[in-house]
Write an enzyme that holds these catalytic residues in place. Structure first.
Site, PDB file in Angstrom:
ATOM      1  N   ASP A 128      -0.841  30.612   9.206  1.00  0.00           N
ATOM      2  CA  ASP A 128       0.676  30.687   9.374  1.00  0.00           C
ATOM      3  C   ASP A 128       1.238  29.853   8.257  1.00  0.00           C
ATOM      4  OD1 ASP A 128       3.030  30.942  10.479  1.00  0.00           O
ATOM      5  OD2 ASP A 128       2.437  29.650  12.451  1.00  0.00           O
ATOM      6  N   ALA A 129       1.880  30.577   7.318  1.00  0.00           N
ATOM      7  CA  ALA A 129       2.454  29.937   6.338  1.00  0.00           C
ATOM      8  C   ALA A 129       3.931  30.217   5.930  1.00  0.00           C
ATOM      9  CB  ALA A 129       1.646  30.314   4.859  1.00  0.00           C
ATOM     10  N   LYS A 130       4.216  31.303   6.699  1.00  0.00           N
ATOM     11  CA  LYS A 130       5.953  31.625   6.477  1.00  0.00           C
ATOM     12  C   LYS A 130       6.430  31.635   4.876  1.00  0.00           C
ATOM     13  CE  LYS A 130       6.691  30.531  11.366  1.00  0.00           C
ATOM     14  NZ  LYS A 130       5.546  30.206  11.790  1.00  0.00           N
ATOM     15  N   ARG A 131       5.588  32.156   4.251  1.00  0.00           N
ATOM     16  CA  ARG A 131       5.829  32.234   2.645  1.00  0.00           C
ATOM     17  C   ARG A 131       7.004  33.318   2.406  1.00  0.00           C
ATOM     18  NH1 ARG A 131       3.469  27.461   2.669  1.00  0.00           N
ATOM     19  NH2 ARG A 131       1.445  27.216   1.751  1.00  0.00           N
TER      20      ARG A 131
END
Lengths: 271, 271
Positions: free
Chosen positions: B93-96
């Protein structure tokens, strides 16, 4: 000192709106560095030393460090800038955006671990995801508004109740979201018309403007569209066109020459 | 194996839609771990061992590792899951969300350095910022669509040409953006009506659904709104409510008990 004050002081003292983007990609490093174990740090330090007097800020892009596990090097590069060029603010380009409890951890990463003066953020998840960064009251945050890439159109150019999404973000950042007074906006140099719109909506906000140089934005058009009434207010980023100006032994001189030329082109356009 | 195939196989083999979120916050760790130097790794490993047979995926949230410089621990946790529970996919989960050249570095971070099977991404900068992840053809990407936080309304609920922004993102992800067949959407459990809308627009896409547990989403309503025709298609995340179920010596048992209860509530709702 607050980020916006630091930036303002630097614009005036060094007479420059240029920001150098630190995007260290070992595949493009000068040959002389290729074999060194601390090449990333040495490369960034070389660029910083060669250009610090020409810039209003440095902008390390965290993805370039993260892709090769160079977190310690990123800490060291920012530490080096703070130690040797304390008047030059550091903008950590991270484009974070997550719910509040997670945002607190990202804010800690940017401001406590890396000691950045400012961070870039995505507004997609709304104001409650921006707020935790504003709790650090001296720190700045540039919010994505109108990005320099082609795909920026997909969401940012949609029209809602007579205004584009990027215009709405500019309006919110200039008014109700700016509780700390430390917000700014990211607006790509590749779209001077939208840059002028953002400046109209947010006459005072600092604008971080990527997209000149490698991405092809026109310096003259973007400066004329984005400067404030007092001919400042912009942080104009150039990364690859400066830092990879040469891969030979003259890489520092070549980076400096490219930075001088870019700073001068910006200054010519704003006068 | 492709991410979506791995997920489908796991849904069937383990009969679970539960995903456990690994959000290691040392301030909330069991007392017994507090003094250990490798507390983050030991905590995550303990949670993984206690819950692996109950989950369809693990979702480490990178901010929790990054805020305390625990990149090595994140690598080790993901490596541990791959080694001991190879059928369980890992969603980083990084939401880049960044321009293509930077996205390539973030993709390398997620898929090569951390060896995640899937990553979360922001669509704010458009499709050309999603594309570099799809070049890894077996890897998955969940795109933010309708997030579980209150501020999610600020952009995602705006209406453009008769559809909400989140509906447009769902439509794009289900059609022209899904070139690899490995896209999914993030839709918060806190908004079951919008979850049902997304399922209507994207009948087949896997949905990553955060927001049950600590964030208050209702399990029954969200499962009924989000399951596919074959009663699957969801990765329902619970983090804090499971991993911090107890801070005493029984922390692993308590986490397991909370995971069993959540899995069972999900299964009751989908039958």
């Amino acid at each position: 000192m607050k980020f916006t004050e630091m930036l303002e002081a630097r614009w005036n003292a060094a007479d420059t709106l240029l920001c150098v983007g630190l995007d260290p990609n070992p595949a493009r490093f000068p040959k002389a560095l290729a074999s060194k174990p601390d090449a990333i740090y040495e490369f960034c330090r070389g660029i910083v030393d060669a250009t610090a007097d020409l810039v209003c800020a440095f902008k390390p892009q965290i993805a370039y460090f993260a892709s090769c596990g160079a977190e310690k090097e990123l800490e060291a590069v920012i530490g080096y800038i703070h130690e040797y060029y304390p008047a030059v603010p550091v903008i950590l380009d991270a484009k974070r955006g997550d719910i509040g409890s997670t945002a607190e951890h990202y804010a800690r990463e940017a401001f406590e671990r890396y000691r950045a003066d400012c961070v870039t953020l995505s507004p997609f998840m709304g104001f409650d995801t921006i707020k935790p960064y504003l709790a650090y009251e001296d720190k700045g945050a540039f919010i994505l508004c109108r990005t320099s890439n082609k795909g920026g159109d997909d969401i940012q150019m949609l029209t809602v109740e007579g205004e584009r999404i990027y215009e709405r973000i500019a309006r919110l950042a200039a008014t109700e979201w700016n509780t700390s007074g430390e917000l700014g906006l990211v607006v790509g140099a590749t779209y001077p018309d939208e840059l002028a719109n953002v400046r109209r909506i947010a006459p005072e906000l600092p604008l971080l403007v990527p997209g000149i140089g490698a991405q092809g934005g026109d310096v003259d058009a973007c400066v004329k569209a984005g400067v404030t009434a007092s001919k400042g207010g912009m942080v104009i980023n150039s990364g690859r066109a400066i830092i990879y100006a040469s891969a030979e032994d003259d890489w520092k001189d070549a980076a400096r020459a490219a930075a001088v030329a870019t700073r001068d082109a910006i200054n010519a356009a704003r006068r």
